[in-house]
Design an enzyme around this catalytic site. Structure first.
Site, PDB file in Angstrom:
ATOM      1  N   SER A  24       5.440  47.024  38.329  1.00  0.00           N
ATOM      2  CA  SER A  24       5.171  48.306  37.685  1.00  0.00           C
ATOM      3  C   SER A  24       4.730  49.327  38.729  1.00  0.00           C
ATOM      4  O   SER A  24       3.667  49.191  39.340  1.00  0.00           O
ATOM      5  CB  SER A  24       4.084  48.151  36.621  1.00  0.00           C
ATOM      6  OG  SER A  24       3.698  49.442  36.198  1.00  0.00           O
ATOM      7  N   HIS A  63       9.746  48.716  37.243  1.00  0.00           N
ATOM      8  CA  HIS A  63       9.254  49.139  35.932  1.00  0.00           C
ATOM      9  C   HIS A  63       8.621  50.519  36.078  1.00  0.00           C
ATOM     10  O   HIS A  63       7.708  50.714  36.880  1.00  0.00           O
ATOM     11  CB  HIS A  63       8.228  48.108  35.447  1.00  0.00           C
ATOM     12  CG  HIS A  63       7.711  48.302  34.065  1.00  0.00           C
ATOM     13  ND1 HIS A  63       8.398  47.893  32.942  1.00  0.00           N
ATOM     14  CD2 HIS A  63       6.557  48.855  33.611  1.00  0.00           C
ATOM     15  CE1 HIS A  63       7.679  48.175  31.863  1.00  0.00           C
ATOM     16  NE2 HIS A  63       6.565  48.768  32.244  1.00  0.00           N
ATOM     17  N   ASP A  72       6.723  53.487  34.137  1.00  0.00           N
ATOM     18  CA  ASP A  72       5.938  53.770  32.932  1.00  0.00           C
ATOM     19  C   ASP A  72       5.876  55.264  32.669  1.00  0.00           C
ATOM     20  O   ASP A  72       5.183  55.999  33.365  1.00  0.00           O
ATOM     21  CB  ASP A  72       4.520  53.213  33.093  1.00  0.00           C
ATOM     22  CG  ASP A  72       4.489  51.695  33.022  1.00  0.00           C
ATOM     23  OD1 ASP A  72       4.834  51.144  31.956  1.00  0.00           O
ATOM     24  OD2 ASP A  72       4.140  51.062  34.035  1.00  0.00           O
ATOM     25  N   MET A  85       4.617  58.160  30.291  1.00  0.00           N
ATOM     26  CA  MET A  85       3.598  58.411  29.254  1.00  0.00           C
ATOM     27  C   MET A  85       3.529  59.912  28.986  1.00  0.00           C
ATOM     28  O   MET A  85       3.675  60.712  29.908  1.00  0.00           O
ATOM     29  CB  MET A  85       2.230  57.921  29.722  1.00  0.00           C
ATOM     30  CG  MET A  85       2.199  56.451  30.124  1.00  0.00           C
ATOM     31  SD  MET A  85       0.525  55.908  30.496  1.00  0.00           S
ATOM     32  CE  MET A  85       0.853  54.304  31.261  1.00  0.00           C
ATOM     33  N   HIS A 142       9.860  52.267  30.698  1.00  0.00           N
ATOM     34  CA  HIS A 142       9.004  51.957  29.550  1.00  0.00           C
ATOM     35  C   HIS A 142       8.459  53.263  28.997  1.00  0.00           C
ATOM     36  O   HIS A 142       7.576  53.878  29.581  1.00  0.00           O
ATOM     37  CB  HIS A 142       7.875  51.015  30.017  1.00  0.00           C
ATOM     38  CG  HIS A 142       6.908  50.647  28.946  1.00  0.00           C
ATOM     39  ND1 HIS A 142       5.704  50.016  29.215  1.00  0.00           N
ATOM     40  CD2 HIS A 142       6.951  50.791  27.588  1.00  0.00           C
ATOM     41  CE1 HIS A 142       5.057  49.814  28.075  1.00  0.00           C
ATOM     42  NE2 HIS A 142       5.780  50.272  27.086  1.00  0.00           N
ATOM     43  N   MET A 144       6.390  55.283  26.819  1.00  0.00           N
ATOM     44  CA  MET A 144       5.210  55.343  25.946  1.00  0.00           C
ATOM     45  C   MET A 144       5.051  56.794  25.490  1.00  0.00           C
ATOM     46  O   MET A 144       4.173  57.534  25.940  1.00  0.00           O
ATOM     47  CB  MET A 144       3.985  54.832  26.716  1.00  0.00           C
ATOM     48  CG  MET A 144       4.015  53.312  26.893  1.00  0.00           C
ATOM     49  SD  MET A 144       2.928  52.721  28.181  1.00  0.00           S
ATOM     50  CE  MET A 144       3.995  52.933  29.596  1.00  0.00           C
ATOM     51  N   MET A 155       3.999  43.696  24.416  1.00  0.00           N
ATOM     52  CA  MET A 155       2.877  44.186  25.230  1.00  0.00           C
ATOM     53  C   MET A 155       1.731  43.179  25.199  1.00  0.00           C
ATOM     54  O   MET A 155       1.372  42.670  24.137  1.00  0.00           O
ATOM     55  CB  MET A 155       2.368  45.529  24.698  1.00  0.00           C
ATOM     56  CG  MET A 155       3.297  46.721  24.931  1.00  0.00           C
ATOM     57  SD  MET A 155       3.664  47.058  26.664  1.00  0.00           S
ATOM     58  CE  MET A 155       2.039  47.453  27.324  1.00  0.00           C
ATOM     59  N   GLY A 170      -1.079  52.143  28.138  1.00  0.00           N
ATOM     60  CA  GLY A 170      -1.768  53.352  28.599  1.00  0.00           C
ATOM     61  C   GLY A 170      -2.304  53.267  30.013  1.00  0.00           C
ATOM     62  O   GLY A 170      -2.285  54.255  30.738  1.00  0.00           O
ATOM     63  N   PHE A 171      -2.741  52.072  30.391  1.00  0.00           N
ATOM     64  CA  PHE A 171      -3.385  51.963  31.698  1.00  0.00           C
ATOM     65  C   PHE A 171      -3.064  50.628  32.368  1.00  0.00           C
ATOM     66  O   PHE A 171      -2.894  49.620  31.683  1.00  0.00           O
ATOM     67  CB  PHE A 171      -4.916  52.086  31.563  1.00  0.00           C
ATOM     68  CG  PHE A 171      -5.332  53.404  30.970  1.00  0.00           C
ATOM     69  CD1 PHE A 171      -5.520  54.519  31.779  1.00  0.00           C
ATOM     70  CD2 PHE A 171      -5.498  53.539  29.595  1.00  0.00           C
ATOM     71  CE1 PHE A 171      -5.876  55.746  31.228  1.00  0.00           C
ATOM     72  CE2 PHE A 171      -5.849  54.761  29.034  1.00  0.00           C
ATOM     73  CZ  PHE A 171      -6.047  55.869  29.852  1.00  0.00           C
ATOM     74  N   GLY A 172      -3.006  50.662  33.702  1.00  0.00           N
ATOM     75  CA  GLY A 172      -2.865  49.429  34.462  1.00  0.00           C
ATOM     76  C   GLY A 172      -4.228  48.748  34.598  1.00  0.00           C
ATOM     77  O   GLY A 172      -5.259  49.320  34.241  1.00  0.00           O
ATOM     78  N   GLY A 173      -4.198  47.521  35.094  1.00  0.00           N
ATOM     79  CA  GLY A 173      -5.441  46.834  35.436  1.00  0.00           C
ATOM     80  C   GLY A 173      -6.263  46.323  34.263  1.00  0.00           C
ATOM     81  O   GLY A 173      -7.447  46.029  34.414  1.00  0.00           O
ATOM     82  N   ASP A 219       4.231  42.613  29.480  1.00  0.00           N
ATOM     83  CA  ASP A 219       3.714  43.720  30.300  1.00  0.00           C
ATOM     84  C   ASP A 219       2.226  43.899  30.028  1.00  0.00           C
ATOM     85  O   ASP A 219       1.837  44.190  28.899  1.00  0.00           O
ATOM     86  CB  ASP A 219       4.493  44.998  29.925  1.00  0.00           C
ATOM     87  CG  ASP A 219       4.044  46.226  30.697  1.00  0.00           C
ATOM     88  OD1 ASP A 219       3.296  46.101  31.675  1.00  0.00           O
ATOM     89  OD2 ASP A 219       4.485  47.336  30.304  1.00  0.00           O
ATOM     90  N   GLY A 220       1.442  43.722  31.101  1.00  0.00           N
ATOM     91  CA  GLY A 220       0.005  43.953  31.007  1.00  0.00           C
ATOM     92  C   GLY A 220      -0.801  42.731  31.403  1.00  0.00           C
ATOM     93  O   GLY A 220      -0.739  41.703  30.731  1.00  0.00           O
ATOM     94  N   GLY A 247       1.815  45.166  37.545  1.00  0.00           N
ATOM     95  CA  GLY A 247       1.385  46.263  38.417  1.00  0.00           C
ATOM     96  C   GLY A 247       0.377  45.740  39.414  1.00  0.00           C
ATOM     97  O   GLY A 247       0.710  45.387  40.551  1.00  0.00           O
TER      98      GLY A 247
HETATM   99  C1  DX5 Z   1       0.455  49.810  30.744  1.00  0.00           C
HETATM  100  C2  DX5 Z   1       1.805  49.748  31.386  1.00  0.00           C
HETATM  101  C3  DX5 Z   1       1.979  48.637  32.349  1.00  0.00           C
HETATM  102  C4  DX5 Z   1       1.000  48.632  33.491  1.00  0.00           C
HETATM  103  C5  DX5 Z   1       0.680  47.190  33.743  1.00  0.00           C
HETATM  104  O1  DX5 Z   1       0.514  50.676  29.684  1.00  0.00           O
HETATM  105  O2  DX5 Z   1       2.802  49.593  30.402  1.00  0.00           O
HETATM  106  O3  DX5 Z   1       3.313  48.579  32.822  1.00  0.00           O
HETATM  107  O4  DX5 Z   1       1.462  49.195  34.681  1.00  0.00           O
HETATM  108  O5  DX5 Z   1      -0.300  47.113  34.707  1.00  0.00           O
HETATM  109  P1  DX5 Z   1      -1.021  45.756  35.075  1.00  0.00           P
HETATM  110  O6  DX5 Z   1       0.031  44.790  35.501  1.00  0.00           O
HETATM  111  O7  DX5 Z   1      -1.951  46.146  36.175  1.00  0.00           O
HETATM  112  O8  DX5 Z   1      -1.741  45.286  33.843  1.00  0.00           O
HETATM  113 ZN    ZN Z   2       4.829  49.235  31.156  1.00  0.00          ZN
END
Ligand code: DX5
Ligand code: ZN
Length: 224
Positions: free
Chosen positions: A9, A34, A36, A38, A67, A69, A139, A144-147, A173-174, A195
């Protein structure tokens, strides 16, 4: 048998060096990238859109896994297709007419993915949607957010879809990382988005190759 596709990602990449980051990932063995998208409305965050995807496009031959969103997924189909997107994954929660949207995506020359949030049941995609889509994204965090932390409670949905659709691409994903790849692969996911788990790894090539081997090994259980 669906083969493993590892899709780092770009949300976790260095946004000031997107071309170099894309190249770094393919060099490390990534199959897909990937992306993202948003809109600050479907999810409480803003990231990138078609102009940025178009800017990265000439720098890599990786398959672009977009992706979306966004609250109005049909609005961006043409823009993403023109920008070089190849998979257009929309959220089932954002549309009342998923079949028409899948058709629109196909007509634009892309593959169609359908994403479900952690609280959304597989009932929303089982049947015509899953039959016409090219991929289902389950999902494993709230989008919405990584990590964020991986939600193992989503695994029964992956398993159920894999049992019903042995040839379908199923993406997770996630929160995907060394600690969470085994349950995901066992449940039947074959497209792995990560990610933090890849970009922040000391040796991304090693992580990608381990993910790939675990997925391909686990997929053998559905061969008859
Ligand atoms: C979150 C995204 C993911 C995100 C995953 O809304 O859809 O693609 O980048 O990040 P990680 O792998 O760090 O959870
Ligand atoms: Zn994603």
């Amino acid at each position: 048998m669906p083969i493993a596709k590892i899709s780092p990602s770009m949300l976790s990449s260095d946004f000031a060096n997107l071309a170099a980051e894309a190249k770094r990932m393919t060099k490390n063995g990534a199959d897909w990238l990937h992306l993202d998208v948003m809109d600050g409305h479907f999810v409480p965050n803003l990231t990138l859109g078609a102009p940025i995807i178009q800017a990265i496009r000439p720098h890599t031959e990786a398959y672009f896994d977009c992706h979306m969103m966004v609250s109005n997924p049909s609005q961006w189909v043409d823009d993403i297709a023109k920008a070089g997107g190849q998979m257009y994954t929309f959220h089932i929660e954002a549309t009342k007419e998923p079949l028409a949207l899948i058709q629109q995506i196909h007509d634009a020359g892309m593959q169609a993915g359908v994403a479900i949030k952690p609280g959304t049941s597989t009932d929303s995609v089982i049947g015509a949607v899953a039959e016409q889509a090219d991929m289902i994204l389950v999902m494993t965090v709230e989008p919405g957010f990584g990590g964020q932390r991986f939600m193992a409670q989503c695994m029964p949905k992956v398993k159920q879809l894999r049992e019903l659709y042995p040839n379908l691409d199923i993406e997770v994903d996630g929160g995907l990382a060394m600690e969470t790849i085994d349950v995901s692969a066992e449940a039947g996911a074959n497209v792995i988005v990560a990610g933090t788990g890849i970009f922040k790894a000391e040796d991304p090539a090693k992580v990608i190759s381990i993910f790939r081997n675990k997925v391909n090994e686990a997929q053998k259980q559905w061969l008859n």
